[in-house]
Design an enzyme around this catalytic site. Structure first.
Site, short mmCIF file in Angstrom:
data_model
loop_
_atom_site.label_atom_id
_atom_site.label_comp_id
_atom_site.label_asym_id
_atom_site.label_seq_id
_atom_site.Cartn_x
_atom_site.Cartn_y
_atom_site.Cartn_z
N ASP A 68 0.76 -1.38 0.22
CA ASP A 68 0.45 0.08 -0.11
C ASP A 68 0.80 0.93 0.38
OD1 ASP A 68 -3.24 -0.76 -0.27
OD2 ASP A 68 -3.50 0.00 2.08
N TYR A 70 1.86 4.80 1.99
CA TYR A 70 1.96 5.46 2.46
C TYR A 70 0.92 6.27 3.48
CZ TYR A 70 6.85 3.76 3.71
OH TYR A 70 7.94 3.29 3.37
N PHE A 81 8.06 1.80 -0.78
CA PHE A 81 8.81 2.26 0.11
C PHE A 81 9.30 3.76 0.55
CE2 PHE A 81 8.98 -2.27 0.14
CZ PHE A 81 8.52 -2.40 1.16
N HIS A 190 9.50 -9.47 5.86
CA HIS A 190 9.10 -8.48 4.95
C HIS A 190 10.53 -7.07 6.42
CE1 HIS A 190 7.61 -3.84 5.47
NE2 HIS A 190 6.32 -4.83 4.27
#
Length: 225
Positions: A68, A70, A81, A190
């Site tokens: 997704d 942020y 990221f 992750h």
């Protein structure tokens, strides 16, 4: 009210013309129009396709998959990221930079903006390209995943010797879309603080990527920011 219409780079526009003309994408656009009338949506419309605009189809060397955008103010810039300059680095990005320092010895950068990676051929692709402010996952299962799955599939089918970096279970589930005989797949937990210590740290995604690219006669990525 934001009026900017998203624009996508021409090679991707050609490659994805069937998706843009499909019924599911039409419904997705309707949903986004409705959402923008009631809520703040990230990233700004002009940045929704930033990953593609920085990294044309034939320039892709590496794909990093996120989930997704942020959902905090000023954070999302269309690259997974990544955050804009002068925005505090989120915990997962801090851990990515820690691993980069451990792997290649580069100092942790001041900015969390990953545009330099994107311009070198790193497609920083979120599975869902928009999100409602303050509500993680709010635009999941509305059509974006079908769209981005088709991108992974097309890259796998029509390109050779790409590196796919799959961090976390969500990204790793996309492995089924990738031809591992044509491409190099790097998997790890992750970089989130909840999982980074269970195998993300020490995974050496950056050096392994460059070793593969070099071996196949492709210019490695300068990961230093």
């Amino acid at each position: 009210m934001e009026k900017v219409k998203p624009v996508i780079e021409m090679s991707w526009k050609r490659e994805l013309s069937e998706e843009f003309d499909s019924e599911y994408f039409f419904k997705l656009k309707e949903f986004l129009v409705f959402e923008r009338q009631k809520f703040i949506i990230y990233p700004p419309a002009s940045d929704i396709f930033a990953a593609f605009n920085y990294t044309p189809f034939n320039n892709v060397k590496v794909v990093i998959l996120g989930q997704d955008p942020y959902h905090g103010k000023g954070q999302a810039n269309g690259l997974c990221f990544s955050v804009n300059d002068n925005i505090k680095k989120p915990p997962s990005l801090q851990n990515i930079f820690k691993e980069l320092q451990s792997d290649l010895g580069y100092p942790v950068p001041e900015s969390g903006n990953l545009e330099k990676w994107a311009r070198q051929g790193v497609l920083l692709l979120n599975a869902t390209l928009t999100v409602r402010s303050g509500q993680a996952g709010s635009h999941q299962n509305r059509g974006w995943e079908q769209f981005t799955d088709s991108i992974i599939q097309r890259l796998s089918d029509n390109r050779e010797d790409l590196v796919f970096i799959l961090w976390g279970n969500y990204a790793r589930a996309k492995r089924k879309l990738i031809n591992s005989e044509k491409h190099f797949i790097i998997e790890s937990p992750h970089p989130s603080p909840f999982s980074a210590h269970s195998g993300f740290f020490g995974s050496k995604s950056f050096s392994r990527t460059n070793e593969y690219l070099f071996k196949h006669g492709i210019q490695p990525i300068d990961w230093q920011l």
